[in-house]
Design a protein around this motif. Structure first.
Motif, PDB file in Angstrom:
ATOM      1  N   ALA A  14      10.990  -2.817  10.560  1.00 44.60           N
ATOM      2  CA  ALA A  14      10.096  -1.745  10.838  1.00 44.60           C
ATOM      3  C   ALA A  14       8.770  -2.693  11.556  1.00 44.60           C
ATOM      4  CB  ALA A  14       9.555  -1.151   9.622  1.00 44.60           C
ATOM      5  N   VAL A  16       6.505  -4.330   9.792  1.00 41.95           N
ATOM      6  CA  VAL A  16       5.181  -3.850   9.015  1.00 41.95           C
ATOM      7  C   VAL A  16       5.346  -4.985   7.687  1.00 41.95           C
ATOM      8  CG1 VAL A  16       5.004  -1.813   9.236  1.00 41.95           C
ATOM      9  CG2 VAL A  16       6.448  -2.217   7.670  1.00 41.95           C
ATOM     10  N   VAL A  31      -0.213   5.274   3.683  1.00 43.02           N
ATOM     11  CA  VAL A  31       0.728   4.487   5.119  1.00 43.02           C
ATOM     12  C   VAL A  31       0.620   5.813   6.351  1.00 43.02           C
ATOM     13  CG1 VAL A  31       3.037   3.840   6.053  1.00 43.02           C
ATOM     14  CG2 VAL A  31       2.394   3.550   3.441  1.00 43.02           C
ATOM     15  N   GLU A  32       0.320   5.194   7.554  1.00 40.97           N
ATOM     16  CA  GLU A  32       0.341   6.048   8.802  1.00 40.97           C
ATOM     17  C   GLU A  32       1.630   6.921   8.882  1.00 40.97           C
ATOM     18  OE1 GLU A  32      -0.379   3.842  12.114  1.00 40.97           O
ATOM     19  OE2 GLU A  32      -2.113   2.748  11.369  1.00 40.97           O
ATOM     20  N   GLU A  34       3.673   7.725  11.229  1.00 42.28           N
ATOM     21  CA  GLU A  34       4.859   7.411  11.942  1.00 42.28           C
ATOM     22  C   GLU A  34       5.259   6.373  11.276  1.00 42.28           C
ATOM     23  OE1 GLU A  34       7.683   7.390  14.687  1.00 42.28           O
ATOM     24  OE2 GLU A  34       6.336   9.093  14.335  1.00 42.28           O
ATOM     25  N   LYS A  35       4.624   5.396  10.663  1.00 37.10           N
ATOM     26  CA  LYS A  35       5.136   4.123  10.252  1.00 37.10           C
ATOM     27  C   LYS A  35       6.025   4.549   8.857  1.00 37.10           C
ATOM     28  CE  LYS A  35       1.720   0.755  11.440  1.00 37.10           C
ATOM     29  NZ  LYS A  35       0.719  -0.180  10.761  1.00 37.10           N
ATOM     30  N   LYS A  36       5.563   5.423   8.075  1.00 38.57           N
ATOM     31  CA  LYS A  36       6.265   6.148   6.925  1.00 38.57           C
ATOM     32  C   LYS A  36       7.447   6.749   7.335  1.00 38.57           C
ATOM     33  CE  LYS A  36       5.608   8.489   2.861  1.00 38.57           C
ATOM     34  NZ  LYS A  36       4.661   9.252   1.968  1.00 38.57           N
ATOM     35  N   ARG A  38       9.323   5.987  10.190  1.00 39.37           N
ATOM     36  CA  ARG A  38      10.018   5.052  10.549  1.00 39.37           C
ATOM     37  C   ARG A  38      10.627   4.480   9.425  1.00 39.37           C
ATOM     38  NH1 ARG A  38      13.516   2.534  13.626  1.00 39.37           N
ATOM     39  NH2 ARG A  38      13.118   0.411  14.397  1.00 39.37           N
ATOM     40  N   ILE A  39       9.971   3.823   8.372  1.00 35.67           N
ATOM     41  CA  ILE A  39      10.410   2.908   7.394  1.00 35.67           C
ATOM     42  C   ILE A  39      11.459   3.884   6.312  1.00 35.67           C
ATOM     43  CG2 ILE A  39       9.649   2.240   5.009  1.00 35.67           C
ATOM     44  CD1 ILE A  39       6.911   1.412   6.371  1.00 35.67           C
TER      45      ILE A  39
END
Length: 360
Positions: A14, A16, A31-32, A34-36, A38-39
């Motif tokens: 990811a 991160v 957590v942003e 979009e990042k969340k 994706r994770i």
């Protein structure tokens, strides 16, 4: 991505840090968006399964509770455990059991969040041993509201004084005055129930009440103070399985009743299992329950449905007591409000083993 992936693997894919992955998977911090997304997508695709040991260390919680109970062969404590297990499951926890209620050192080797005890005696023994310097939140089922602990411990109490008085009141309303008690041994809350019966019956009929005691082990003849708890001489074995047979002790109580010169019109048995044994032996000897003698139990265990005539008893709902113990313990763990003294319900369950008589 390979199987058995770690959070480090997810973080690498990811782009991160591992701490960001942990916050996203635990839903425990910012957590942003979009990042969340994706994770979580990577974790799902990789069939990520968290390591329970690592989770426990991170969250400082195992979601496991430990129940010390020396004998789950008895129906009462079996029902108590089932009440604990079901309630714990509802709240996302599990209940483990140690069968040796004296092996308190085991606590130091197990990952658990809190402790459950079956009686105040076991709880006090723990508090005086490992509990002195190894703190874990603890709750105990209790049968004596007057009990005092060195360190405060929440309890879920069956008030035996009220239970015995309810049983006696019920029998008196049915016309009984000669109310006896069957005591299997002189320890723990068997002694407690005897003392509360005696306290009330001395008021009802003075020292004459002692004529109607069925003292199975003969301990009360030596001393009315409870002896040290040691059940070795109360254990029985069948097919290599060791258990305490209160049904057998009930049969012994029936033999004492048959031999007695002075006979009670109604007998309160220490518990339901003992009542079942007494009924069986009376029947074998040609005596009818309730025509020749009325029998009353205490507990209200599920096996009551299996016997004829159906036992009249004071139900003290062991499964509810166990569930309440779990609720209090989890409330402590989750920083919810809780009370130190919690009373468990009880009531008379009408059956067919007590008849109405004209007062004698």
């Amino acid at each position: 991505m390979k199987k058995n992936v770690t959070r480090k693997d997810i973080a690498k894919e990811a782009g991160v840090s591992v701490s960001v992955v942990s916050r996203a998977l635990n839903n425990s911090g910012y957590v942003e968006k979009e990042k969340k997304r994706r994770i979580l997508e990577i974790a799902k695709k990789a069939e990520y399964v968290p390591n329970p040991m690592a989770m426990a260390l991170q969250q400082k919680r195992t979601r496991q509770l430990l129940f010390f109970c020396g004998d789950l062969t008895g129906t009462y404590y079996n029902q108590m455990y089932h009440g604990m297990a079901r309630e714990a499951e509802k709240r996302g926890y599990h209940v483990l059991t140690i069968m040796n209620e004296k092996d308190f050192e085991m606590v130091r080797t197990m990952l658990v969040d809190g402790l459950l005890f079956p009686t105040e005696e076991v709880a006090k023994s723990y508090a005086e041993a490992v509990g002195k310097n190894y703190y874990l939140p603890s709750v105990t089922a209790c049968f004596d509201p007057s009990v005092v602990f060195a360190k405060p411990m929440p309890t879920v109490v069956i008030d035996n004084r009220k239970v015995l008085n309810l049983a006696i009141d019920y029998l008196k309303k049915k016309g009984h005055r000669k109310i006896g008690i069957a005591v299997p041994f002189n320890e723990g809350y068997a002694n407690l129930r005897y003392r509360y019966w005696k306290e009330r019956m001395m008021l009802e009929m003075g020292s004459e009440c002692k004529k109607y005691i069925l003292d199975v082990k003969g301990d009360l003849k030596k001393s009315e103070s409870p002896r040290g708890k040691d059940n070795r001489d109360l254990s029985y074995q069948s097919e290599g399985f060791v258990y305490m047979d209160l049904f057998f002790l009930g049969k012994q109580a029936a033999k004492l009743y048959i031999q007695q010169k002075f006979k009670a019109t109604a007998v309160i048995c220490f518990n339901d299992d003992m009542a079942f044994g007494m009924m069986e032996e009376l029947k074998r000897n040609g005596l009818s329950v309730p025509d020749d003698v009325s029998i009353m139990g205490i507990d209200g265990i599920y096996t009551r449905e299996r016997y004829e005539p159906k036992l009249t008893t004071v139900a003290i709902y062991p499964e509810r007591q166990g569930a309440a113990c779990v609720d209090v313990l989890i409330d402590i763990l989750e920083d919810n409000k809780y009370k130190y003294m919690n009373y468990s319900p009880f009531e008379v369950l009408d059956g067919e083993t007590v008849k109405r008589i004209e007062s004698l």
